[in-house]
Write a protein that holds these residues in place. Structure first.
Motif, mmCIF file in Angstrom:
data_model
loop_
_atom_site.group_PDB
_atom_site.id
_atom_site.type_symbol
_atom_site.label_atom_id
_atom_site.label_comp_id
_atom_site.label_asym_id
_atom_site.label_seq_id
_atom_site.Cartn_x
_atom_site.Cartn_y
_atom_site.Cartn_z
ATOM 1 N N GLU A 81 0.467 3.655 -11.558
ATOM 2 C CA GLU A 81 -0.306 3.472 -10.329
ATOM 3 C C GLU A 81 0.497 2.836 -9.182
ATOM 4 N N LEU A 82 1.553 2.153 -9.561
ATOM 5 C CA LEU A 82 2.295 1.408 -8.546
ATOM 6 C C LEU A 82 3.801 1.532 -8.834
ATOM 7 N N VAL A 83 4.594 1.805 -7.790
ATOM 8 C CA VAL A 83 6.058 1.868 -7.949
ATOM 9 C C VAL A 83 6.689 0.894 -6.962
ATOM 10 N N LEU A 84 7.225 -0.171 -7.463
ATOM 11 C CA LEU A 84 7.786 -1.190 -6.562
ATOM 12 C C LEU A 84 9.310 -1.232 -6.661
ATOM 13 N N PRO A 85 9.968 -1.427 -5.519
ATOM 14 C CA PRO A 85 11.440 -1.504 -5.581
ATOM 15 C C PRO A 85 11.918 -2.916 -5.933
ATOM 16 N N MET A 86 13.042 -3.007 -6.613
ATOM 17 C CA MET A 86 13.716 -4.299 -6.783
ATOM 18 C C MET A 86 14.796 -4.326 -5.714
ATOM 19 N N ILE A 87 14.638 -5.231 -4.769
ATOM 20 C CA ILE A 87 15.577 -5.268 -3.642
ATOM 21 C C ILE A 87 16.403 -6.539 -3.710
ATOM 22 N N VAL A 88 17.716 -6.378 -3.727
ATOM 23 C CA VAL A 88 18.597 -7.543 -3.680
ATOM 24 C C VAL A 88 19.629 -7.279 -2.602
ATOM 25 N N ARG A 89 19.756 -8.210 -1.682
ATOM 26 C CA ARG A 89 20.687 -8.074 -0.565
ATOM 27 C C ARG A 89 20.536 -6.738 0.140
ATOM 28 N N ALA A 139 0.823 -1.214 0.000
ATOM 29 C CA ALA A 139 0.000 0.000 0.000
ATOM 30 C C ALA A 139 0.858 1.266 0.000
ATOM 31 N N GLU A 140 2.023 1.155 0.583
ATOM 32 C CA GLU A 140 2.963 2.302 0.629
ATOM 33 C C GLU A 140 3.458 2.681 -0.757
ATOM 34 N N PHE A 141 3.356 1.722 -1.711
ATOM 35 C CA PHE A 141 3.913 1.949 -3.045
ATOM 36 C C PHE A 141 2.844 2.340 -4.069
ATOM 37 N N LEU A 142 1.598 2.501 -3.570
ATOM 38 C CA LEU A 142 0.511 2.923 -4.469
ATOM 39 C C LEU A 142 0.570 4.434 -4.665
ATOM 40 N N VAL A 143 0.527 4.891 -5.888
ATOM 41 C CA VAL A 143 0.667 6.319 -6.170
ATOM 42 C C VAL A 143 -0.514 7.119 -5.596
ATOM 43 N N ARG A 144 -1.700 6.500 -5.668
ATOM 44 C CA ARG A 144 -2.884 7.257 -5.201
ATOM 45 C C ARG A 144 -2.938 7.375 -3.669
ATOM 46 N N ILE A 178 8.776 8.988 0.245
ATOM 47 C CA ILE A 178 9.073 10.365 -0.201
ATOM 48 C C ILE A 178 9.304 10.459 -1.708
ATOM 49 N N PHE A 179 9.773 9.367 -2.311
ATOM 50 C CA PHE A 179 9.983 9.388 -3.773
ATOM 51 C C PHE A 179 8.631 9.548 -4.473
ATOM 52 N N ILE A 180 7.643 8.737 -4.040
ATOM 53 C CA ILE A 180 6.309 8.796 -4.661
ATOM 54 C C ILE A 180 5.670 10.158 -4.390
ATOM 55 N N ASN A 181 5.806 10.636 -3.163
ATOM 56 C CA ASN A 181 5.216 11.944 -2.844
ATOM 57 C C ASN A 181 5.825 13.060 -3.699
ATOM 58 N N ARG A 182 7.132 12.968 -3.918
ATOM 59 C CA ARG A 182 7.806 14.030 -4.687
ATOM 60 C C ARG A 182 7.407 13.977 -6.164
ATOM 61 N N HIS A 183 7.210 12.760 -6.703
ATOM 62 C CA HIS A 183 6.941 12.632 -8.137
ATOM 63 C C HIS A 183 5.476 12.366 -8.460
ATOM 64 N N ARG A 184 4.567 12.492 -7.443
ATOM 65 C CA ARG A 184 3.173 12.045 -7.642
ATOM 66 C C ARG A 184 2.532 12.646 -8.895
ATOM 67 N N ASP A 185 2.659 13.959 -9.073
ATOM 68 C CA ASP A 185 1.986 14.605 -10.215
ATOM 69 C C ASP A 185 2.423 13.984 -11.537
ATOM 70 N N GLN A 186 3.712 13.835 -11.638
ATOM 71 C CA GLN A 186 4.262 13.293 -12.886
ATOM 72 C C GLN A 186 3.808 11.836 -13.090
ATOM 73 N N LEU A 187 3.808 11.067 -11.990
ATOM 74 C CA LEU A 187 3.417 9.651 -12.076
ATOM 75 C C LEU A 187 1.942 9.518 -12.479
ATOM 76 N N VAL A 188 1.108 10.347 -11.869
ATOM 77 C CA VAL A 188 -0.324 10.316 -12.200
ATOM 78 C C VAL A 188 -0.517 10.708 -13.668
ATOM 79 N N HIS A 189 0.211 11.736 -14.064
ATOM 80 C CA HIS A 189 0.125 12.215 -15.442
ATOM 81 C C HIS A 189 0.474 11.107 -16.447
ATOM 82 N N GLU A 190 1.455 10.301 -16.093
ATOM 83 C CA GLU A 190 1.885 9.216 -16.988
ATOM 84 C C GLU A 190 1.024 7.958 -16.838
#
Ligand SMILES: [Fe+2]
Length: 418
Positions: free
Chosen positions: A118-126, A91-96, A103-115
């Protein structure tokens, strides 16, 4: 079959395909593109992007679908933003979700919504964010379900591992390349050092300027003619340069005595092969047997050589080559008390002393190499150049060499046949 079971089977199938794609040895960007298409296909999504975080700063696009070319411009990530991706549920990674602490989603929300993301997920390794997967445009128009999230997270993990492995392989390849470069450089430094040494040895002997360099070159030519590998050829060239290094400990007056020297001086001079061995043995050479070639370059097949009186088979083949190169240079260069010998005379000497002093196979190889130059079979005339204009000229030279080769190779053939 229940629709949910069907979906599950489909998801498993997609995961298996993804695993295969990532484990494949094919093109990296193709792997990422296919993986993303599998992800979009499985969830019936219209748009998505896989981006890599290479340090902090602009994100690097690895695959993109359903978004404009300029999509990534203005997207940057810093270290603090990367860190917040390490925690939180989906839920933390949902743009809406305007309540998200991401903070990344909050900073880029307008641009993300415009494009339409809806969802920004991290690729986490180690425990490190290696990249982000941005998704949006569900074909059904529905919200993401918790099963969707599970599928997405599993697939994103797969893709993340694929990218991470690729990076590791890239780093290994880079390091291997760097090591190779260093190795080549080290060898060049070693060779230059050896040549400087050779020059130092030759300076001590005022009558034989350039002797070590010439012996190195002749040895290399003979070894190549005998079919040695390029590495071995380089090694024997070095041995040639260094064969007389033991002369550094012999009194300069003895080395430079213009006429025959007395027994005491002669035995002093004869210490140089063993002394050379002592100097060279503690050094780690990048080629095999250099110290031994220096030690045995005055041995003879009949056992009357020095320092160890070795016989034919006991003498390393490299030492036999250096020995011939050494004697050939001594015969073909002027000394203060005598002019150099004619080529005819040298050939006679080689014939007479093959089997007692020199190894016939080695002499035959040298004769073949000279003949190739004389008959124009080899473009480079390295031996002729060392010997100077006129020395290898005249029709008799080729005949002399052909006869010598025939004489030396005949007994070998007869021996093999018997
Ligand atoms: Fe010598």
């Amino acid at each position: 079959m229940e629709p949910s079971t069907q979906k599950l089977i489909h998801t498993f199938g997609a995961l298996a395909d993804l695993g295969q794609e990532i484990a494949g040895t094919g093109d990296f960007s193709e792997m990422v593109r296919t993986s993303m298409h599998l992800l979009l296909g499985t969830l019936a999504l219209r748009r998505g992007a896989v981006v890599e975080c290479v340090d902090a700063g602009p994100l690097r696009c690895a695959a993109i679908w359903g978004l404009g070319d300029q999509f990534l411009s203005g997207f940057e990530i810093d270290e603090a933003e990367k860190k917040v991706f390490l925690k939180g549920d989906t839920a933390e990674f949902l743009v809406r979700n305007t309540k998200t602490s991401n903070i990344f989603i909050n900073r880029h929300r307008d641009q993300l919504v415009h494009e339409g993301i809806e969802l920004v997920l991290p690729m986490i390794v180690r425990s490190e964010v290696t990249g982000l997967v941005l998704l949006g445009g569900k074909a059904s128009g529905e919200e993401f379900s918790s099963e969707d999230f599970d599928t997405i997270r599993a697939m994103v993990r797969h893709i993340g591992v694929g990218i991470h492995t690729h990076r590791l392989l890239e780093q290994i390849a880079q390091r291997a390349e760097e090591n190779k470069r260093l190795y080549v450089e080290l060898r060049a430094i070693y060779r230059d050092t050896v040549r400087a040494f050779a020059a130092a040895i030759d300076i001590k002997d005022k009558y034989t300027q350039g002797h070590s360099e010439r012996v190195g070159k002749y040895s290399e030519i003979i070894a190549r003619e005998m079919g040695w590998s390029e590495e071995e050829v380089e090694g024997i060239q070095i041995a040639g340069y260094l064969h007389d290094i033991g002369k550094l400990i012999v009194d300069r007056d003895i080395i430079n005595a213009p006429y025959n020297i007395d027994a005491k001086s002669s035995s002093e001079l004869n210490r140089h092969p063993a002394a050379g061995y002592e100097i060279l043995a503690p050094i780690r050479h990048p080629y095999a047997d250099i110290p031994l070639m220096a030690r045995h370059h005055h041995e003879r097949l009949d056992g009357r050589g020095y320092p160890d009186g070795l016989k034919d088979e006991q003498i390393p083949i490299g030492a036999k080559i250096v020995s011939l190169a050494d004697s050939f240079d001594a015969m073909t260069t002027d000394r203060p008390y005598r002019r150099r010998r004619s080529f005819e005379d040298v050939v006679r000497d080689l014939r007479e002393n093959s089997g007692t002093q020199f190894d016939g196979k080695v002499v035959a190889a040298f004769a073949r190499a000279i003949l190739k130059e004389v008959t124009g079979q080899t473009r480079e005339r390295r031996i002729a150049k060392i010997l100077g204009k006129g020395y290898l000229e005249g029709e008799h030279v080729a005949t002399l060499l052909q006869d010598l080769i025939a004489d030396l190779e005949l007994p070998q053939k007869a021996q093999k046949a018997s």
